[in-house]
Design an enzyme around this catalytic site. Structure first.
Site, PDB file in Angstrom:
ATOM      1  N   SER A 114       0.499  -1.570   0.108  1.00  0.00           N
ATOM      2  CA  SER A 114      -0.040  -0.231  -0.070  1.00  0.00           C
ATOM      3  C   SER A 114       0.854   1.662   0.380  1.00  0.00           C
ATOM      4  O   SER A 114       0.714   2.102  -0.344  1.00  0.00           O
ATOM      5  CB  SER A 114      -0.417   0.071   1.131  1.00  0.00           C
ATOM      6  OG  SER A 114      -0.731  -1.165   2.089  1.00  0.00           O
ATOM      7  N   HIS A 135      -2.102  -2.943  -6.374  1.00  0.00           N
ATOM      8  CA  HIS A 135      -3.471  -2.201  -4.640  1.00  0.00           C
ATOM      9  C   HIS A 135      -4.648  -2.510  -4.924  1.00  0.00           C
ATOM     10  O   HIS A 135      -5.556  -1.800  -5.143  1.00  0.00           O
ATOM     11  CB  HIS A 135      -2.676  -1.270  -5.033  1.00  0.00           C
ATOM     12  CG  HIS A 135      -2.614  -0.709  -3.336  1.00  0.00           C
ATOM     13  ND1 HIS A 135      -3.100   0.853  -3.193  1.00  0.00           N
ATOM     14  CD2 HIS A 135      -2.679  -1.406  -2.012  1.00  0.00           C
ATOM     15  CE1 HIS A 135      -3.345   0.531  -2.153  1.00  0.00           C
ATOM     16  NE2 HIS A 135      -3.472  -0.073  -1.215  1.00  0.00           N
ATOM     17  N   GLU A 147      -5.433  -0.057  -7.823  1.00  0.00           N
ATOM     18  CA  GLU A 147      -4.081   1.018  -8.714  1.00  0.00           C
ATOM     19  C   GLU A 147      -3.385  -0.524  -9.138  1.00  0.00           C
ATOM     20  O   GLU A 147      -3.087  -1.580  -8.415  1.00  0.00           O
ATOM     21  CB  GLU A 147      -3.537   1.830  -7.311  1.00  0.00           C
ATOM     22  CG  GLU A 147      -4.684   2.575  -6.751  1.00  0.00           C
ATOM     23  CD  GLU A 147      -3.624   3.583  -6.130  1.00  0.00           C
ATOM     24  OE1 GLU A 147      -3.961   4.765  -5.672  1.00  0.00           O
ATOM     25  OE2 GLU A 147      -2.991   2.872  -4.802  1.00  0.00           O
ATOM     26  N   ASN A 186      -3.843   6.509  -1.390  1.00  0.00           N
ATOM     27  CA  ASN A 186      -3.430   5.825   0.224  1.00  0.00           C
ATOM     28  C   ASN A 186      -3.005   7.480   0.228  1.00  0.00           C
ATOM     29  O   ASN A 186      -3.349   7.426   1.538  1.00  0.00           O
ATOM     30  CB  ASN A 186      -2.776   5.214   0.070  1.00  0.00           C
ATOM     31  CG  ASN A 186      -3.445   3.867   0.799  1.00  0.00           C
ATOM     32  OD1 ASN A 186      -4.512   4.012   1.027  1.00  0.00           O
ATOM     33  ND2 ASN A 186      -2.904   2.606   0.941  1.00  0.00           N
TER      34      ASN A 186
HETATM   35  N1  CAA Z   1     -17.850 -10.349   1.258  1.00  0.00           N
HETATM   36  C1  CAA Z   1     -18.912 -10.158   1.144  1.00  0.00           C
HETATM   37  N2  CAA Z   1     -19.552  -8.979   1.919  1.00  0.00           N
HETATM   38  C2  CAA Z   1     -19.062  -7.993   2.603  1.00  0.00           C
HETATM   39  C3  CAA Z   1     -17.651  -8.225   2.992  1.00  0.00           C
HETATM   40  C4  CAA Z   1     -17.244  -9.012   2.319  1.00  0.00           C
HETATM   41  N3  CAA Z   1     -16.159  -8.963   2.492  1.00  0.00           N
HETATM   42  N4  CAA Z   1     -18.041  -7.213   3.735  1.00  0.00           N
HETATM   43  C5  CAA Z   1     -19.131  -6.801   4.060  1.00  0.00           C
HETATM   44  N5  CAA Z   1     -20.055  -7.556   3.349  1.00  0.00           N
HETATM   45  C6  CAA Z   1     -21.486  -7.089   3.376  1.00  0.00           C
HETATM   46  C7  CAA Z   1     -21.921  -6.714   4.387  1.00  0.00           C
HETATM   47  O1  CAA Z   1     -22.115  -9.038   5.525  1.00  0.00           O
HETATM   48  C8  CAA Z   1     -23.986  -6.110   4.220  1.00  0.00           C
HETATM   49  O2  CAA Z   1     -24.494  -7.521   4.377  1.00  0.00           O
HETATM   50  P1  CAA Z   1     -25.806  -7.149   4.046  1.00  0.00           P
HETATM   51  O3  CAA Z   1     -26.817  -6.661   3.332  1.00  0.00           O
HETATM   52  O4  CAA Z   1     -26.468  -8.761   4.246  1.00  0.00           O
HETATM   53  O5  CAA Z   1     -25.861  -7.174   5.394  1.00  0.00           O
HETATM   54  C9  CAA Z   1     -22.792  -5.720   3.053  1.00  0.00           C
HETATM   55  O6  CAA Z   1     -22.193  -6.289   2.675  1.00  0.00           O
HETATM   56  C10 CAA Z   1     -22.805  -3.930   3.194  1.00  0.00           C
HETATM   57  O7  CAA Z   1     -22.388  -3.827   4.320  1.00  0.00           O
HETATM   58  P2  CAA Z   1     -22.487  -2.714   5.385  1.00  0.00           P
HETATM   59  O8  CAA Z   1     -23.484  -3.284   5.474  1.00  0.00           O
HETATM   60  O9  CAA Z   1     -21.275  -3.500   6.288  1.00  0.00           O
HETATM   61  O10 CAA Z   1     -22.694  -1.618   5.058  1.00  0.00           O
HETATM   62  P3  CAA Z   1     -22.143  -0.742   3.953  1.00  0.00           P
HETATM   63  O11 CAA Z   1     -23.002  -1.096   2.709  1.00  0.00           O
HETATM   64  O12 CAA Z   1     -20.815   0.466   4.476  1.00  0.00           O
HETATM   65  O13 CAA Z   1     -20.596  -1.608   3.111  1.00  0.00           O
HETATM   66  C11 CAA Z   1     -18.197  -0.885   3.183  1.00  0.00           C
HETATM   67  C12 CAA Z   1     -19.565  -1.943   3.640  1.00  0.00           C
HETATM   68  C13 CAA Z   1     -18.363  -1.399   1.323  1.00  0.00           C
HETATM   69  C14 CAA Z   1     -17.479  -2.061   3.431  1.00  0.00           C
HETATM   70  C15 CAA Z   1     -18.226   0.299   3.011  1.00  0.00           C
HETATM   71  O14 CAA Z   1     -18.630   1.125   3.754  1.00  0.00           O
HETATM   72  C16 CAA Z   1     -17.267   1.568   2.614  1.00  0.00           C
HETATM   73  O15 CAA Z   1     -17.039   1.185   1.444  1.00  0.00           O
HETATM   74  N6  CAA Z   1     -16.286   1.602   3.227  1.00  0.00           N
HETATM   75  C17 CAA Z   1     -15.231   2.045   2.929  1.00  0.00           C
HETATM   76  C18 CAA Z   1     -14.105   1.754   2.316  1.00  0.00           C
HETATM   77  C19 CAA Z   1     -11.997   1.776   2.080  1.00  0.00           C
HETATM   78  O16 CAA Z   1     -12.098   2.537   2.301  1.00  0.00           O
HETATM   79  N7  CAA Z   1     -11.526   1.220   2.070  1.00  0.00           N
HETATM   80  C20 CAA Z   1     -10.466   1.189   1.592  1.00  0.00           C
HETATM   81  C21 CAA Z   1      -9.336   1.147   3.181  1.00  0.00           C
HETATM   82  S1  CAA Z   1      -7.552   1.706   2.250  1.00  0.00           S
HETATM   83  C22 CAA Z   1      -7.301   0.746   1.788  1.00  0.00           C
HETATM   84  O17 CAA Z   1      -7.664  -1.041   0.919  1.00  0.00           O
HETATM   85  C23 CAA Z   1      -5.699   0.622   1.342  1.00  0.00           C
HETATM   86  C24 CAA Z   1      -4.628   0.254   1.985  1.00  0.00           C
HETATM   87  O18 CAA Z   1      -3.845  -0.533   1.437  1.00  0.00           O
HETATM   88  C25 CAA Z   1      -4.876   0.059   3.702  1.00  0.00           C
END
Ligand code: CAA
Length: 337
Positions: A114, A135, A147, A186
């Site tokens: 990352s 990424h 990415e 990031n």
């Molecule tokens: N696989 C399958 N289904 C999943 C899942 C997974 N891994 N994770 C969550 N779900 C499901 C949940 O169980 C939920 O199902 P139900 O509708 O049956 O309850 C559904 O997906 C929706 O999830 P949530 O209710 O938890 O909430 P949400 O609508 O907010 O979606 C999210 C979750 C996609 C994570 C959203 O919150 C989001 O986009 N968050 C931001 C994430 C982000 O910024 N990621 C980048 C981080 S930085 C990075 O990764 C880079 C690095 O290098 C560190």
């Protein structure tokens, strides 16, 4: 395609799942056996969720494409070898060196780092022209962006091939044209984390997250996202980028990690994850501009440097961070110029 994923943490297991869902045969390896068991449980849970939603027909068919590898040498002959071990330069170098010795002359070797420049990692790779950054964002199965980073030694053919592989997964590739620490999304996210961290004390975690979620349209609070991606990971990333001139300090993250609170994975961080925390609407929080201004400045820098276009910054932050509006559009709407 046959894919070898090295590292079965949150990212490695999610990436293995993405390739298996797209019909590829995947081998996964981790030095920690319990991590592998956890990864297989998490993948099964996730594929079952997708089945409930009608996105996948047969859980067992997807699971049958995933094989546990006995060691790094088992990636021999794979078309794509993807390193997704912990964000530590020395650990990554070690795994990449061993894996690239096994790679055949047709393999593409990729890192899911990352933050660490691909050019630096490429020095450990036997065939640096075949080495690219790929990424993924957490959780890989839900986040549509990947990415693709071209290091100084990456051959154009392999860079383009990596972009095609990402498209074949049904994901959107963001080509990163210059190999800077933290790449694009990031670097912007780090600025958001830093801004939020700097506001702590004057405002509470709940107030800042309330502004992020209810006023800025972020999909989760900023501190909630820190917990979700892992505070230990955040700390390692900060250390890696600090060595490369990008200062990202958040003392509360360091304190929490020292107390064993790593976020969602350990059950506690800024939030208590024993039951799923919700973001409450609370008043008295910061001006939303204070949260996004440094990210906006970072976006402008990335554009000025020719690393990405304005449209790509917006698309990257929408698809990689789940923002309703890209960071440039959002900042301009708030009146930043
Ligand atoms: N696989 C399958 N289904 C999943 C899942 C997974 N891994 N994770 C969550 N779900 C499901 C949940 O169980 C939920 O199902 P139900 O509708 O049956 O309850 C559904 O997906 C929706 O999830 P949530 O209710 O938890 O909430 P949400 O609508 O907010 O979606 C999210 C979750 C996609 C994570 C959203 O919150 C989001 O986009 N968050 C931001 C994430 C982000 O910024 N990621 C980048 C981080 S930085 C990075 O990764 C880079 C690095 O290098 C560190």
């Amino acid at each position: 395609m046959k894919v070898g994923v090295l590292g079965a943490g949150q990212m490695g297991s999610g990436i293995a799942e993405v390739f298996a869902l797209a019909g590829h045969r995947v081998g996964i390896f981790d030095v920690d056996k319990s991590q592998i068991e956890k990864a297989l449980r998490n993948i099964r849970w996730s594929v079952e969720k997708l089945t409930e939603k009608g996105k996948v027909k047969d859980v067992e068919e997807v699971m049958s494409r995933i094989e546990v590898l006995p060691g790094v040498e088992a990636v021999r002959g794979d078309d794509l070898i993807l390193e997704a071990v912990f964000e530590d330069f020395n650990v990554k170098i070690d795994v990449l060196r061993k894996a690239s010795e096994e790679a055949n002359d047709e393999s593409i070797i990729a890192s899911n780092t990352s933050s660490i420049p691909i050019t630096e990692l490429s020095r450990a790779v036997r065939m640096p022209a075949r080495f690219v950054g790929m990424h993924f964002f957490n959780p890989p199965v839900l986040m549509p962006l990947v990415e693709v980073i071209r290091g100084d030694n990456t051959g154009p053919i392999y860079f383009n091939r990596a972009i095609d592989i990402v498209r074949g997964l049904g994901k959107t590739p963001l080509p990163v044209r210059k190999d800077v620490p933290g790449f694009v999304v990031n670097r912007i996210l780090f600025r958001i984390f830093n801004a939020a961290c700097g506001l702590l004390g004057k405002y509470t975690v709940e107030q800042i997250d309330s502004v992020a979620y209810y006023e800025l349209g972020f999909p989760m609070g900023i501190f909630m996202l820190l917990d979700y991606t892992g505070l230990d990971l955040n700390l390692s990333i900060s250390k890696e980028v600090a060595k490369r001139g990008l200062r990202l300090e958040c003392p509360p993250v360091e304190t929490l990690v020292k107390e064993g609170k790593k976020g969602t994975k350990s059950g506690a961080g800024f939030y208590n994850w024993a039951s799923r925390p919700r973001i409450m609407m609370v008043g008295g929080g910061p001006d939303p501009k204070e949260i996004v201004r440094p990210a906006f400045e970072e976006g402008k820098w990335l554009i000025r440097e020719g690393i990405v276009t304005e449209e790509e910054v917006d698309e990257g932050t929408r698809l990689g961070l789940g923002l309703k509006e890209g960071i440039i559009t959002l900042s301009k709407r708030l009146g930043l110029s």
